[in-house]
Design an enzyme around this catalytic site. Structure first.
Site, mmCIF file in Angstrom:
data_model
loop_
_atom_site.group_PDB
_atom_site.id
_atom_site.type_symbol
_atom_site.label_atom_id
_atom_site.label_comp_id
_atom_site.label_asym_id
_atom_site.label_seq_id
_atom_site.Cartn_x
_atom_site.Cartn_y
_atom_site.Cartn_z
ATOM 1 N N SER A 15 0.901 -1.466 0.137
ATOM 2 C CA SER A 15 -0.049 0.041 0.044
ATOM 3 C C SER A 15 1.107 1.301 -0.137
ATOM 4 O O SER A 15 0.297 2.346 -0.326
ATOM 5 C CB SER A 15 -0.897 0.136 1.096
ATOM 6 O OG SER A 15 -0.018 0.244 2.470
ATOM 7 N N ASP A 45 -4.124 8.278 7.630
ATOM 8 C CA ASP A 45 -4.874 7.176 8.160
ATOM 9 C C ASP A 45 -3.987 6.590 9.045
ATOM 10 O O ASP A 45 -2.909 6.781 9.376
ATOM 11 C CB ASP A 45 -5.587 6.457 7.056
ATOM 12 C CG ASP A 45 -4.717 5.322 6.234
ATOM 13 O OD1 ASP A 45 -3.759 5.219 6.831
ATOM 14 O OD2 ASP A 45 -5.384 4.627 5.703
ATOM 15 N N HIS A 78 -0.808 5.126 7.202
ATOM 16 C CA HIS A 78 -0.214 5.736 5.883
ATOM 17 C C HIS A 78 0.022 6.959 6.164
ATOM 18 O O HIS A 78 -0.778 7.899 6.576
ATOM 19 C CB HIS A 78 -1.167 5.518 4.676
ATOM 20 C CG HIS A 78 -1.422 4.020 4.534
ATOM 21 N ND1 HIS A 78 -2.817 3.362 4.892
ATOM 22 C CD2 HIS A 78 -0.704 3.012 3.812
ATOM 23 C CE1 HIS A 78 -2.585 2.117 4.710
ATOM 24 N NE2 HIS A 78 -1.372 2.063 3.879
#
Length: 365
Positions: free
Chosen positions: A40, A318, A321
């Site tokens: 990610s 978040d 991240h």
């Protein structure tokens, strides 16, 4: 007049051929291509196109709010590290491989949120590293068909290959193995993928080490008393030490193999401990997420969730991240940082084809 008509017809034919090929028409003057693998940290939206859980997607508000006109699938309020690297290399944003009808003239991004080096890591929910390698092989075949063997080999050898992988492998139980055995298995799988790319012509690799995530908002929210997860950080330290040695071995074993290793882990820890030094007001809590430290992973995934007023003030967008500003800072360090952060070369040296120049710390220049 007839000659002019034939020349015009030839130009039109060339233009049509360029438009009809997903890889476009490569110019001998264009910048080196960029291929991206991982999780990610680097995913530009590949998971938009697979059947997975909402926790492995980011194609909804407020993701992307700081830069893009609509959510793209990036786990950020805006751009991520590969987007900035492409900019510094004079390339367009490198497209997600799984997004239909994309142009892969300048490379492709295979990264998938949740991906690991181990097949078992989030199996069925993410595109694992081995599958990413297979997709790359399919694209290599396409280059050869459309460009011919010589031009495709040149494209692949001049290209730079970015990696962000390993973090998801250490969030699962590693028993019945010892920590050292488990780390060796993870690194073995990563090595096989790197060698697979090398066998297809890749020579220049840019890798980030695995961040120590034990004190991140999303990890603390899961811990009794919201404490840090020390076990996952122990594994990560072992991984980073062993992977650094493995890269040194590959440099000796594989002719022409060069790499830039960015210490992403330390860069993140510095910003968590001293956010104001790097332009942030908050280094431990997430902008988007509820509960202690904003650590509940519900950003945009439920009707009511916590969201800060200014995402640029929070290092974490978040619970897992960083925000766009942090990604820009990391990309700058990866691109032209000295050997305190990027070793033994930086990405700029790889793109410029000058891997013979090693970088010393600024105070030693």
């Amino acid at each position: 007049m007839a000659v002019a008509s034939r020349k015009l017809g030839a130009l039109v034919l060339v233009a049509v051929l360029c438009l009809s090929l997903p890889t476009g028409c490569l110019s001998s003057q264009q910048a080196a291509a960029l291929f991206i693998f991982g999780d990610s940290v680097f995913d530009p939206g590949n998971n938009n196109h697979i059947n997975t859980h909402v926790n492995f997607k980011a194609n909804f508000w407020p993701y992307g709010q700081s830069y893009f006109s609509s959510p793209t699938g990036r786990f950020s309020d805006g751009r991520i590290i590969p987007d900035f690297i492409a900019e510094y290399a004079s390339l367009p944003i490198i497209p997600a491989y799984l997004e239909p009808n994309n142009d892969f003239t300048h490379g492709a991004n295979f990264a998938s949120a949740g991906a690991g080096a181990l097949i078992a890591s989030h199996a069925g929910l993410a595109v694992g590293l081995q599958t990413q390698l297979r997709y790359f092989g399919d694209l290599v075949d396409h280059y050869r068909q459309n460009l011919g063997d010589i031009k495709s080999r040149q494209l692949l050898s001049d290209a730079v290959y970015l990696f962000s992988c390993g973090g998801n492998d250490y969030q699962s139980p590693y028993y019945p193995y010892t920590q050292e055995q488990y780390v060796d298995i993870v690194i073995g799988n990563m090595t096989n993928v790197i060698k697979g790319i090398y066998e297809k012509g890749g020579r220049k690799f840019g890798v980030v080490n695995v961040p120590l995530i034990g004190c991140w908002p999303g990890m603390r929210a899961k811990q009794p008393g919201n404490t840090c997860n020390t076990e996952v950080d122990e594994l990560t330290r072992l991984h980073n030490q062993a992977f650094a040695k493995r890269l040194e071995q590959l440099e000796k074993q594989l002719e022409g193999f060069v790499y830039a290793k960015f210490d992403l882990s330390t860069a993140i820890l510095n910003r968590m401990k001293n956010p104001s030094k790097y332009g942030f007001k908050e280094g431990e809590s997430a902008c988007c997420g509820s509960g202690p430290f904003g650590g509940n992973y519900d950003c945009g995934r439920i009707k009511e969730f916590g969201l800060c007023d200014n995402a640029t003030e929070y290092f974490f967008f978040d619970p897992f991240h960083p925000n766009e500003l942090a990604s820009r800072q990391f990309a700058e360090m990866f691109w032209d940082g000295d050997s305190m952060v990027t070793q033994p070369y930086n990405l700029k040296a790889l793109f410029e084809g000058k891997p013979s120049t090693k970088y010393l710390p600024n105070d030693e220049l």
